[in-house]
Design an enzyme around this catalytic site. Structure first.
Site, PDB file in Angstrom:
ATOM      1  N   LYS A 184       0.867  -1.191   0.000  1.00 53.74           N
ATOM      2  CA  LYS A 184       0.000   0.000   0.000  1.00 53.74           C
ATOM      3  C   LYS A 184       0.901   1.237   0.000  1.00 53.74           C
ATOM      4  O   LYS A 184       1.531   1.555   1.007  1.00 53.74           O
ATOM      5  CB  LYS A 184      -0.893  -0.019   1.243  1.00 53.74           C
ATOM      6  CG  LYS A 184      -2.200   0.734   1.108  1.00 53.74           C
ATOM      7  CD  LYS A 184      -2.137   2.222   1.193  1.00 53.74           C
ATOM      8  CE  LYS A 184      -1.853   2.778   2.559  1.00 53.74           C
ATOM      9  NZ  LYS A 184      -1.755   4.275   2.489  1.00 53.74           N
ATOM     10  N   GLY A 236       6.884   4.489   8.694  1.00 55.12           N
ATOM     11  CA  GLY A 236       6.025   5.661   8.871  1.00 55.12           C
ATOM     12  C   GLY A 236       6.166   6.212  10.271  1.00 55.12           C
ATOM     13  O   GLY A 236       7.211   6.038  10.909  1.00 55.12           O
ATOM     14  N   SER A 237       5.108   6.837  10.762  1.00 53.59           N
ATOM     15  CA  SER A 237       5.199   7.525  12.048  1.00 53.59           C
ATOM     16  C   SER A 237       5.171   6.541  13.212  1.00 53.59           C
ATOM     17  O   SER A 237       4.645   5.431  13.098  1.00 53.59           O
ATOM     18  CB  SER A 237       4.044   8.517  12.190  1.00 53.59           C
ATOM     19  OG  SER A 237       2.844   7.815  12.431  1.00 53.59           O
ATOM     20  N   THR A 238       5.737   6.966  14.334  1.00 54.20           N
ATOM     21  CA  THR A 238       5.742   6.125  15.526  1.00 54.20           C
ATOM     22  C   THR A 238       4.323   5.870  16.021  1.00 54.20           C
ATOM     23  O   THR A 238       4.001   4.766  16.465  1.00 54.20           O
ATOM     24  CB  THR A 238       6.627   6.758  16.613  1.00 54.20           C
ATOM     25  OG1 THR A 238       7.978   6.742  16.145  1.00 54.20           O
ATOM     26  CG2 THR A 238       6.561   5.986  17.924  1.00 54.20           C
ATOM     27  N   GLY A 241       2.879   3.232  13.956  1.00 56.57           N
ATOM     28  CA  GLY A 241       3.615   2.009  14.260  1.00 56.57           C
ATOM     29  C   GLY A 241       3.102   1.343  15.518  1.00 56.57           C
ATOM     30  O   GLY A 241       2.946   0.119  15.575  1.00 56.57           O
ATOM     31  N   GLU A 258       9.767   0.602  10.886  1.00 56.98           N
ATOM     32  CA  GLU A 258      10.752   1.679  10.740  1.00 56.98           C
ATOM     33  C   GLU A 258      10.008   2.968  11.013  1.00 56.98           C
ATOM     34  O   GLU A 258       9.227   3.432  10.185  1.00 56.98           O
ATOM     35  CB  GLU A 258      11.334   1.703   9.319  1.00 56.98           C
ATOM     36  CG  GLU A 258      12.107   0.466   8.940  1.00 56.98           C
ATOM     37  CD  GLU A 258      13.448   0.347   9.639  1.00 56.98           C
ATOM     38  OE1 GLU A 258      13.850   1.297  10.342  1.00 56.98           O
ATOM     39  OE2 GLU A 258      14.083  -0.701   9.493  1.00 56.98           O
ATOM     40  N   CYS A 292      13.188  10.238   7.967  1.00 58.12           N
ATOM     41  CA  CYS A 292      13.047   9.802   9.356  1.00 58.12           C
ATOM     42  C   CYS A 292      14.379   9.864  10.096  1.00 58.12           C
ATOM     43  O   CYS A 292      14.415  10.049  11.311  1.00 58.12           O
ATOM     44  CB  CYS A 292      12.464   8.395   9.424  1.00 58.12           C
ATOM     45  SG  CYS A 292      13.262   7.246   8.308  1.00 58.12           S
ATOM     46  N   GLU A 389       9.349  15.052  16.237  1.00 58.66           N
ATOM     47  CA  GLU A 389       9.828  14.943  14.866  1.00 58.66           C
ATOM     48  C   GLU A 389       9.052  15.944  14.002  1.00 58.66           C
ATOM     49  O   GLU A 389       7.834  15.854  13.887  1.00 58.66           O
ATOM     50  CB  GLU A 389       9.596  13.514  14.361  1.00 58.66           C
ATOM     51  CG  GLU A 389      10.219  13.266  13.011  1.00 58.66           C
ATOM     52  CD  GLU A 389      10.032  11.830  12.529  1.00 58.66           C
ATOM     53  OE1 GLU A 389       8.956  11.257  12.788  1.00 58.66           O
ATOM     54  OE2 GLU A 389      10.954  11.308  11.891  1.00 58.66           O
TER      55      GLU A 389
END
Lengths: 481, 290
Positions: A184, A236-238, A241, A258, A292, A389
């Site tokens: 995706k 992607g973002s934490t 995640g 990641e 990132c 971030e």
């Protein structure tokens, strides 16, 4: 800043790219309609609508997973490993042959400078397929245990900052290890993934081995939640995640993440200042800071702070912000209005909390999403711009006096993806590199990537590695490293 | 007692936290019986606060334990095996009693536990060579990767195998350079209590291993969500709660070792699979030039 030598515009032609009026999903080797409401993708440099792209629903994802399962069982799984490798070599070559087309399309859809898509993203994507192609028939020698077996169907969700490169990072190791994939792409940057589907067809890759389902968060969730997915890989973002880790809990699915970062780029007083300044610029302004592992926290030794900042500001003054297709452009467009709003918000908070904002005199285009390169000084470790971030061209500058203080400040974050060290003293570099809690440490360089080189985070920057021998483990049964 | 039968001196079972042997701060104990249901001892029943104290101790011990040379760490771990060997008879009796094993089967389990510890002791200075290496990047850089310990690991030890199982999940954590907070088998904690005494007299710095006798079901959630725990091994988690613990662990992106469907055969060759989940890979780049 005016210069003796003004640059004439040097725009790359976009004529090499044919963008269709609409795109479907790529399932079982065919482009098919999506059942969801189609979405549009825009050129962030101009806000021009590029095309309409299908949205995959749960039913579409199910169709893609079934195609991937069938391919895993009937064609890709039983295939001779050497032949799987040959398909990957073919894909790598096709990416090289169509490199210019991919680079232009990537810059159009993402907003990144053509200089970067042409010289970094596309060559590295091809390199990932080349590297992994060679692994396909050599997995017994990877040191990951005897007779490594693929997991099955991999569900992969990738971000918008390196659309093609992240695809390559995910797809190449999955296929090399004998898995099939449902990928995706990010909702704002689906086009190079769809062009990659074309490449799969040109390579005669068996249907169902690679499936691409476009859409937004709901589509990604459907991929992650699907019962017949054996492996989930996410970049992607934490925050997302964490949600994915929660979703996958209690299932058999293997997971690699990641996630975000807030890298410290540490400059010691014996560093070569000019080189360090280039590294700082590369660290935070590469890809508009949409990285990132960006070096977003500059930790500079107090005694050279003023000198470094003056040199840095002089250098930033020469950066050219504007048309991503112009070959002279250093900094392109922010990827989306939403991301621009977040960068603005965090920068405003930085100012409100007492940090000093500096931006060069810099004209920005009237249309599109733009943010000038920005440096915050007088930043304290408690400020949000030193902790959150930003994912934009915004550098926070902190100081330190001793190596111990540099390490303590560098490690003072929930993230642990990357870090930089600038010093002429080798023994110091090695000591500091040992002490930093980060998955990648760049010493006297920054933001370098290579398929042979494992990449991934400590702490809340995620788990698992991509690239190198380590990256294969994520796609093999019983291999835990 | 009559005749020359001597009245035994019973031992008070305590926790092992930060190199000391405290009782639970909660003042609680629970009754431990042998496999036939006869009373053996009242074990300390660790509380949430004990678990938090143990995490503080494990965190404080981490820089030193992860910072010593791999050679030194191997020496210390081998010393643990030496001291275990000296307690062989005691361990055999305790394992036989706890697990209801024959003397010969208990002896085999203890032999395997000591040998397992020796095996892991030998890994400390080989992990970097086996799991790390130079990366031939396409550019003028010296680029190498090396394994590093993840940090503080919470371990829910196996419920059945009281010593071999415990050693099989604890020793690999220590070999990597991580520090551990262990919740021992609830029903069979006595061999773990003795192992704590072994560790305390084996040059393992205080805080590197913290052993909590108690209930994995009760302590699991606090360890799973704890922000200063980097990884959790759910091997001994109750099947009904393991998914919930894994979900809690997601909040801090913890590394999770999922529980097996049934407790594995601990005599099998463990491979690297109990060390790699607690290792990070650090990659360092440096330009090459003159």
């Amino acid at each position: 800043m005016t210069s003796v030598f003004e640059y004439a515009p040097a725009p790359e032609s976009r004529s090499i790219v044919d963008i269709a009026p609409s795109y479907g999903l790529f399932v079982d080797g065919e482009f098919v309609d999506g059942s969801g409401e189609p979405m549009t993708t825009v050129n962030p440099a101009t806000e021009e609508v590029l095309t309409e792209v299908a949205t995959g629903t749960t039913a579409d994802v199910d169709r893609a997973v079934r195609a991937a399962r069938k391919a895993f069982e009937k064609t890709w799984g039983p295939m001779r490993p050497a032949d799987r490798g040959k398909y990957l070599f073919r894909i790598a070559r096709l990416l090289q042959e169509r490199a210019r087309e991919f680079a232009v399309l990537e810059s159009l859809d993402n907003g990144k400078p053509i200089r970067e898509s042409r010289d970094v993203d596309v060559p590295l994507a091809a390199a990932h397929f080349f590297y992994h192609a060679g692994w396909a028939d050599k997995l017994d020698w990877a040191g990951l245990g005897p007779g490594p077996k693929p997991l099955g169907v991999a569900g992969q969700v990738i971000p918008w900052n390196f659309p093609l490169l992240m695809l390559a990072w995910k797809v190449a190791p999955a296929l090399a290890t004998g898995n099939t994939v449902v990928l995706k792409p990010a909702e704002t940057t689906p086009l190079t993934a769809l062009l990659f589907a074309e490449v799969c067809r040109q390579a005669d890759l068996p249907p169902g081995v690679v499936n691409i389902v476009t859409g937004a968060g709901d589509t990604g969730r459907a991929v992650v939640e699907h019962d017949d997915v054996d492996k989930v890989a996410f970049t992607g973002s934490t925050d997302v995640g964490r949600q994915i880790a929660r979703t996958v809990a209690g299932t058999r699915k293997k997971l690699t993440l990641e996630l975000g970062g807030k890298a410290a780029n540490i400059v010691f007083d014996d560093a070569p200042i000019d080189q360090a300044v280039e590294g700082i610029v590369q660290g935070i302004f590469f890809n508009q800071g949409h990285v990132c592992c960006a070096g977003s926290r500059l930790l500079v030794q107090e005694s050279i702070h003023d000198e470094v900042i003056a040199s840095l500001q002089r250098r930033i003054g020469t950066l050219r912000v504007g048309d991503p297709l112009d070959k002279n452009t250093d900094i392109g467009a922010i990827n989306s209005a939403e991301q621009l709003a977040r960068i603005r918000e965090l920068s405003d908070i930085g100012e409100a909390e007492g940090a000093q904002r500096w931006q060069p005199a810099c004209e920005l285009p009237d249309r599109g999403y733009w943010f000038p390169p920005t440096v915050f000084t007088d930043v304290s470790p408690a400020h949000r711009i030193a902790r959150d971030e930003v994912f934009g061209p915004v550098l926070s500058v902190l100081t330190f006096r001793t190596p111990d203080e540099a390490v303590a400040k560098a490690n003072n974050t929930t993230y642990g993806l990357s870090a930089g060290i600038w010093s002429e003293k080798g023994s110091r570099i090695l000591k500091i590199a040992n002490q930093l809690r980060a998955g990648v440490v760049w010493a006297n360089t920054f933001n370098k990537f290579d398929p042979t080189s494992p990449f991934g985070g400590y702490k809340q920057s995620g788990y698992g590695r991509e690239g190198g021998r380590h990256g294969l483990a994520a796609y093999l049964e019983g291999a835990d490293q | 007692m009559i005749g020359n039968d001597r009245l035994a001196v019973r031992k008070t079972c305590k926790l092992y936290v930060n190199g000391a042997f405290p009782r639970s701060e909660s003042g609680r104990t629970y009754e431990v019986t042998d496999a036939k249901g006869h009373f053996l001892a009242n074990a300390s029943w660790a509380s949430r606060k004990d678990a938090r104290d143990a995490v503080v101790a494990a965190r404080a011990a981490f820089p030193k334990w992860s910072g010593v040379t791999a050679y030194n760490r191997g020496q210390v771990l081998y010393r643990v095996a030496e001291v275990m060997e000296g307690r062989h008879v005691q361990f055999c009796e305790e394992v036989a009693t706890a697990e209801g094993l024959s003397a010969s089967k208990a002896r085999a389990a203890v032999d395997a536990a000591v040998d397992r510890w020796v095996w892991y002791a030998g890994w400390t200075d080989k992990l970097a060579a086996v799991l790390g290496g130079a990366n031939p990047v396409a550019g003028p850089y010296f680029d190498f990767s090396m394994p590093e310990p993840t940090g503080v690991v919470a371990v829910l030890a196996p419920q059945q195998s009281s010593l071999l199982g415990l050693v099989s999940v604890l020793a690999p954590v220590l070999a990597t350079g991580c520090t551990a907070v262990v919740v021992t088998s609830r029903e069979r904690p006595i061999p773990a209590v003795t192992l704590g005494e072994v560790l305390a007299t084996s040059d393992v710095p205080g805080g590197v291993v913290n052993l909590l006798t108690g209930d994995a079901e009760e302590l699991g959630p606090w360890l799973a969500e704890h922000a200063d725990v980097d990884a959790i091994d759910l091997t001994g988690a109750p099947a009904s709660r393991a998914m919930e613990f894994e979900r809690e662990a997601a909040g801090t992106v913890k590394r999770v070792v999922r529980p097996p469907v049934t407790e594995p055969d601990w005599t099998a060759d463990p491979g690297l699979s109990r060390m790699t989940p607690f290792l990070e890979t650090k990659t360092v780049w440096h330009p090459i030039g003159v």
